[in-house]
Design an enzyme around this catalytic site. Structure first.
Site, PDB file in Angstrom:
ATOM      1  N   LYS A   1       0.843  -1.248  -0.253  1.00 19.00           N
ATOM      2  CA  LYS A   1      -0.066  -0.022   0.230  1.00 19.00           C
ATOM      3  C   LYS A   1       0.721   1.203  -0.044  1.00 19.00           C
ATOM      4  CE  LYS A   1      -4.290  -1.615   2.126  1.00 19.00           C
ATOM      5  NZ  LYS A   1      -5.236  -1.265   3.083  1.00 19.00           N
TER       6      LYS A   1
ATOM      7  N   ASP B   1     -10.251   3.241   1.955  1.00 17.53           N
ATOM      8  CA  ASP B   1     -10.299   2.702   3.392  1.00 17.53           C
ATOM      9  C   ASP B   1     -10.771   3.658   4.245  1.00 17.53           C
ATOM     10  OD1 ASP B   1      -9.165   0.287   2.622  1.00 17.53           O
ATOM     11  OD2 ASP B   1      -7.199   1.076   3.163  1.00 17.53           O
TER      12      ASP B   1
END
Ligand code: ATR
Length: 288
Positions: free
Chosen positions: A77, A113
């Site tokens: 990520k 997210d």
């Protein structure tokens, strides 16, 4: 012509996937597979096992193969950011990317997210976050994503409590201009729970297989509080079970997973995500 139609026409189907290492356990392929089916879109969402040293090659291959986009998961990520053409503001601030959109070879990194978490929290447990007092346990990658989005809701106060206190203090300093945020050590957290409207666990305490773990004693909770746990395996952690038994509103991590995927799918297709079908697919692959 809409972006996803170009891809459907050029490749005979919408190509999507998720890159991670390991990746076999990921439930994203089932969830997005169900979503594509519900939307009637021809395409595929595939798990892509990518070792860290091949990440740059794998990102180039998105362009070569004509993928419309991919999700990115552990451990890529942060590292993936250097291979992209641009970053959305959310990804740049959070410092991590979980979704890449390919617009004709130009790759943009997003982080869904945090917005996924807040959408789930508001839909399932706490419709109004403005002027609330929020306590976040943990200051790692997951915490950064959700705190960034929570501050946009204009809480009265957001306290970050972390085992390594310096990390919480540094995070609070970094984002002090985004809202009223303060960093403390995790052992100080119990004295802040009274008067808090929303307590959020972002640590792995209570996650499968150590399901007996809990980050703090439920005795500290008062009825009416919202207690949220990012963990979705188990669906109800010990923390959430005890919170529910004490009259709190319990909010589990499944919704965050569903909505981070929903935002990604909406970026790729330009269409509202079939959230119910996605949640159902998740529940089915979790065996409930
Ligand atoms: P993630 O992306 O899931 O947030 P991470 O970036 O490794 O993963 O962060 C994990 C977070 O959980 C950190 O805040 C970590 O605390 P430290 O910064 O002190 O390491 C916290 N955490 C993990 N295990 C924990 C434990 N057993 N007790 C307390 N905090 C824990």
């Amino acid at each position: 012509m809409k972006a996803e139609e170009q891809f459907v026409h050029s490749s005979g189907g919408l190509l999507l996937g998720v890159m991670g290492d390991p990746i076999a356990h990921s439930k994203s392929p089932q969830m997005h597979g169900a979503a594509l089916q519900a939307l009637g879109i021809t395409g595929a969402y595939v798990p892509l096992h990518i070792a860290s040293e091949r990440l740059g090659d794998a990102i180039s291959a998105i362009r070569t193969l004509g993928f419309r986009g991919v999700n990115v998961t552990i451990p890529h990520k942060v590292a993936v950011m250097e291979f992209l053409d641009q970053l959305d503001e959310s990804a740049a601030s959070i410092g991590a990317v979980n979704t890449i959109v390919n617009d004709g070879g130009r790759l943009t990194g997003y982080n869904t997210d945090g917005i996924g978490y807040v959408r789930s929290l508001k839909a399932e447990a706490a419709p109004e976050l403005q002027d609330t007092r929020i306590l976040v346990l943990g200051a790692g990658g997951a915490a950064r994503g959700i705190i960034h989005s929570l501050l946009k809701e204009r809480p009265a106060e957001l306290i970050v409590a972390n085992r390594t206190p310096d990390k919480a203090v540094q995070l609070a300093e970094e984002w002090s201009t985004l809202g009223p945020i303060r960093g403390i050590g995790l052992e100080e957290a119990p004295s802040f729970i009274e008067g808090t409207d929303l307590v959020i666990n972002t640590t792995s305490i209570g996650m499968h297989p150590k399901v007996d773990g809990t980050p703090f004693s439920a005795d500290l909770l008062a009825p009416g509080m919202v207690v949220s746990d990012l963990i979705y395996n188990p669906l109800e952690t010990r923390l959430l079970r005890e919170a529910r038994e004490r009259g709190c509103t319990a909010h589990g991590g499944l919704g965050m997973f569903v909505y981070q995927g929903a935002y990604a799918l909406e970026y790729w297709t330009g269409r509202p995500a079939p959230v119910d079908a996605m949640r159902q697919a998740m529940l089915e692959c979790m065996g409930s």
